[in-house]
Design an enzyme around this catalytic site. Sequence first.
Site, mmCIF file in Angstrom:
data_model
loop_
_atom_site.group_PDB
_atom_site.id
_atom_site.type_symbol
_atom_site.label_atom_id
_atom_site.label_comp_id
_atom_site.label_asym_id
_atom_site.label_seq_id
_atom_site.Cartn_x
_atom_site.Cartn_y
_atom_site.Cartn_z
ATOM 1 N N PHE A 14 0.811 -1.229 0.000
ATOM 2 C CA PHE A 14 0.000 0.000 0.000
ATOM 3 C C PHE A 14 0.838 1.270 0.000
ATOM 4 C CE2 PHE A 14 -2.433 -3.261 2.436
ATOM 5 C CZ PHE A 14 -3.314 -3.583 1.418
ATOM 6 N N ILE B 33 2.707 -6.506 -5.547
ATOM 7 C CA ILE B 33 2.340 -6.358 -4.136
ATOM 8 C C ILE B 33 0.920 -6.854 -3.883
ATOM 9 C CG2 ILE B 33 3.962 -4.479 -3.802
ATOM 10 C CD1 ILE B 33 1.598 -2.517 -3.911
ATOM 11 N N GLY B 34 0.334 -7.456 -4.884
ATOM 12 C CA GLY B 34 -0.988 -8.048 -4.683
ATOM 13 C C GLY B 34 -1.993 -7.858 -5.798
ATOM 14 N N PRO C 68 -10.180 -8.838 -15.653
ATOM 15 C CA PRO C 68 -11.372 -8.462 -14.888
ATOM 16 C C PRO C 68 -11.422 -9.010 -13.471
ATOM 17 C CG PRO C 68 -11.965 -9.088 -17.125
ATOM 18 C CD PRO C 68 -10.516 -9.431 -16.954
ATOM 19 N N LYS C 69 -10.982 -10.253 -13.286
ATOM 20 C CA LYS C 69 -11.140 -10.823 -11.944
ATOM 21 C C LYS C 69 -10.194 -10.175 -10.941
ATOM 22 C CE LYS C 69 -12.450 -15.226 -11.446
ATOM 23 N NZ LYS C 69 -12.358 -16.698 -11.347
ATOM 24 N N GLN D 182 -8.846 -6.191 -6.677
ATOM 25 C CA GLN D 182 -8.112 -4.992 -6.277
ATOM 26 C C GLN D 182 -9.084 -3.887 -5.865
ATOM 27 O OE1 GLN D 182 -5.631 -3.245 -9.335
ATOM 28 N NE2 GLN D 182 -4.292 -2.309 -7.827
ATOM 29 N N LYS E 183 -6.042 2.480 -18.097
ATOM 30 C CA LYS E 183 -5.501 3.528 -17.223
ATOM 31 C C LYS E 183 -5.234 2.853 -15.872
ATOM 32 C CE LYS E 183 -9.064 6.422 -18.096
ATOM 33 N NZ LYS E 183 -9.876 7.683 -18.188
ATOM 34 N N GLY F 19 -5.440 1.028 -9.056
ATOM 35 C CA GLY F 19 -5.179 0.765 -7.631
ATOM 36 C C GLY F 19 -5.558 1.892 -6.693
ATOM 37 N N GLU F 20 -5.406 3.126 -7.125
ATOM 38 C CA GLU F 20 -5.656 4.258 -6.220
ATOM 39 C C GLU F 20 -7.122 4.697 -6.227
ATOM 40 O OE1 GLU F 20 -2.649 4.712 -4.875
ATOM 41 O OE2 GLU F 20 -1.566 3.749 -6.516
#
Lengths: 737, 328
Positions: free
Chosen positions: A240, A466-467, A631-632, A637, A700, A703-704
Amino acid sequence: MSKKHLENADMELALSRVDGRVKVTGAAKYTAEVQLPELTYGVLVESTIGQGMITALDTKKAERAPGVMAVISHLNTPGVPEYKLQNQDVIQKQLRVFDSENIYFNGQPIAVVVADTLERAQYGASLVKVVYAKGKSATSLENNLSRAVMPKKTKEDYMRGKAAAFKDAEFQVEEEYTLPSEAHHPMEPHSIIAWWEAADKLTLVDKTQGSQNTAAIMAKSFQLSPQNVKVISTYVGGAFGSALRVWPHEIVAVLAAKKVQKPVKLVLHRNQMSYMVGYRPHTLQKVALGASKDGKLLGISHESYGKTSMYEEFTENVLAMTRMMYDVPNIDTKYRIVPLNVSTPAPMRGPGEATGSFALECALDELSYKLNMDPIELRLANYADQDPDKKMPWSSKYLKECYQLGAEKIGWDKRKALPGAVQEGEWKVGYGIATGTFGAFRGGASMKATFKPDGTLLLQSAIADIGPGTATTMTIIASENLGIPVEKISFQLGNSTFPKAPQQGGSNTVATVGSAVVAVCNNLKVELAKRAAKQKADWGNAVASTIRFKGANLVNTDEPSSKIEFASLFGAESPNELVITADAAPGDEKNKYSFYSFSVHFIEAHVHELTGVVRIKNAVSVIDCGTVVSPKTARSQSMGGIVGGIGMALTEELVLDDRNGRTVNASFGDYHVPVQADIPQMQMMFVNEKDPYLNPMGSKGLGEIVIIGVAPAVANAVYNATGKRIRNLPITPDKLI
Amino acid sequence: MNNFQYTRVSSPAAAIAELSKDPTAKLVAGGTNLIDLMKYGVMAPDKLVDINHLGFNEIKKDNGTLHIGATVRNAVASGNADVLKYQPLLSQAMLSGASPQLRNKATMGGNLLQRTRCGYFYDISAPCNKREPGSGCSAIEGYNRMHAIFGASDTCIAVNPSDMNVALVALDAIIMVAGPKGNRKIPMADFHRLPGTHPELDTTLDKKEIITGIVIPDNHLAAHSTYLKVRDRASYAFALISVAATMDLEGSTIKDVRLAMGGVAHKPWRLTAAEEFLKGKTASLENFNQAAEIAMKGAKAYEFNAFKLKLAPNTMVQALKTASGIKA
């Protein structure tokens, strides 16, 4: 009816995480689980004061304890060569480990005990006695606002149009919002194993978001040749943002390995995760909005005051969203930091924007009630058709679609404008929305592909995972590009000796590394076509976009008769494999378009009227992140982001005792990340429209934006349920009774 | 963690003998709290005496009276058919505590002896009279959001963290104890103590005694009971306020009622005056509100826990509403 957007059910069918099996069976070894011959264990001794100096350090008992091999502190450190090159008077650097007797924050590492077992090292660490000359520490943000400074790298405050224009508007909101410090608390604690293979050769197994970044910093710190530092970080159990830099404990492990001349493993205790590897900084914001009665914003003024350490300036983009999100003629922003006796913060998921959006999107919600206007309508009334900050067109923006899809999915029409109007038994029901945005970035990366006659393809990149499912996404990109089935593709990452990649952070991995996958796949196809042309003339005109792998063959889709067995294309000089590399970098698109991802979060909150307990019943997030490649894992995430946002809104708060700067709730029992029972039904929707300019995949970042905007959506839902506006997170029951 | 000896005993007498011989010895069963405290350096026994094999792992029913052995796991007791039938309050309270993993290990006796979760008690660099008598209390002027509003002293304002204990004190449980001088019974209300000038003592159990079981007398309360725990997240968090409420209703008249509160005192806090007020009265919101007002007499807050003065009566009223089933 055909639809392009993706909903939960669409994602069930997509490729599962390619490394899911090794992760859930335990076959994947994370740093702390790696075993080496002659491994030793380091345990840190920390300061228990917030400010002052060490006047005496008694290590004799620890040194005599069974199994203890070394006790290292500022008194006997082998030293970090780079420190000698730095100006000792100017502290604008990472905390210099064991460099002096000075204490800057409570919990600062001041010594390490190395022993042959973890338990003996822990026991040894408990025997180190420290005497301090205590100073007076300052850790409260609110009580020290007078110390606020403009960061050195900021030249001036931002201004567009005129300052404080909100004051001229008929409808105004002017409020303060505070966010407490939050710990990243990934499931995997930070861990490192360091060993010196030779006096000038260092190898690390390390938890990091960037193996090459860590290698470069270590090379610089210890003045080593860059090719003599190797960092392996195959599996990372969440980060994170907390593993975007080299922290003191990593330097300590390297120093300790030098001292004992054996590999040293150092794993942080859960409590140390609260103050040794960064945190989202406690931030106070002042926001003022002014609008006409039709909801058109005339001006926004936004100020932010965030914590930083005494030795380093930490800044983040708290105010960036305010400057570009809405079409507003007058904006002024002011960003300040307050140096305190705390460790340096770190970027945490949605860095800056998650904090800023809480203030901005709550203030907008407050304005909507003053205007008696639907909060979505208010946002649409100020919809920016181009980037009002950079004055450039968006590369792509499907935010209106996000509002529309989400409103339908959550049943926005059930919301009543009057707070407290909807009740189910003893629970008051409210709906809230907020928007999120984050820049869509792309950097440069390289990729190595090894293709074998049996049709298997190995891709290698230094990128971390990281995941989010990086290997899965990259496998899909390669498979779609080539036509090779996913089972025949493997993707290796997390090793500094692999081809160049940036850190995994800031939602740019797919754009950056995915582009390198496309480039290397294209190079592979072109190379094979070149070889095929020697056998069959019709391959002479083949271009990458029309070449596909089909079974054992290579096919030019423009020339149906072109089929050729790829096994026949391996030359005598390398009959067993074909190695191809490629570089990929952004072009000048940044100068033509403004790149952002967008999200809208809808929350249905139920608030118990007597106890103040908040339960999120439904969360709908609609996301414009361009084309969804995987997609999964994208859904997973996103779920993680929503959960993080719920924690930010309702439960998470790092508390310091301002008398001495110690963290009061450092443990997992006392620092409340959301647990399963806090997690509502979550529905993720992706607009899934291609961004034409950022990269070949049309994607694009994701994660954020899945956390940015969640906390204000919750706060807005709580207001709609109760009529209580909570401007200081987290929204715990005591604030609602 | 210090080095320590580990010994396993097979009879209560042997356990008592170990405690008599070595004053720093500690009993261990589930170890879910003690081992944590040892890791943090808060407790440093020279010897651990394993009492998992004393045969105290049964739940027996004698008419309506339940006998629950000291080493019965919380998970077992909370799911036991007789407990669910006769004392559902106890099951509900236990299920609101900890996590499934912890409840699988934690025992009844161990839960009774759970130590406070005051952050300063756990932080060995901080003064704490409970951990180190005479060193001072860091919580009184520190971060005391989770701390006591009843029965605190100027040496300690910590609270008992257990949910199970709150139910047990409401149910008039009896703690069965064995020691060098034989067996004795301690009423639950007298088992835990207030800090006074000796906050290092959580209970009235002698250092050489062991808990053998818990007896819960039959009652007529099972039909109307609830354990309401208000906390900062939905699970795995200690109570800001919890209330055990259980009553015997005849129509809407309260024949008998038991009320206890958690998260408010050094011991599970029985609300006797509020009970007396409610006995014989009608189950109504108005009476519940008055009872809550009575219950709060003498409450005293600190800098960060003033909200408990409101959350406690609110939670109590909600628990009474739920237990009685009244709608208003």
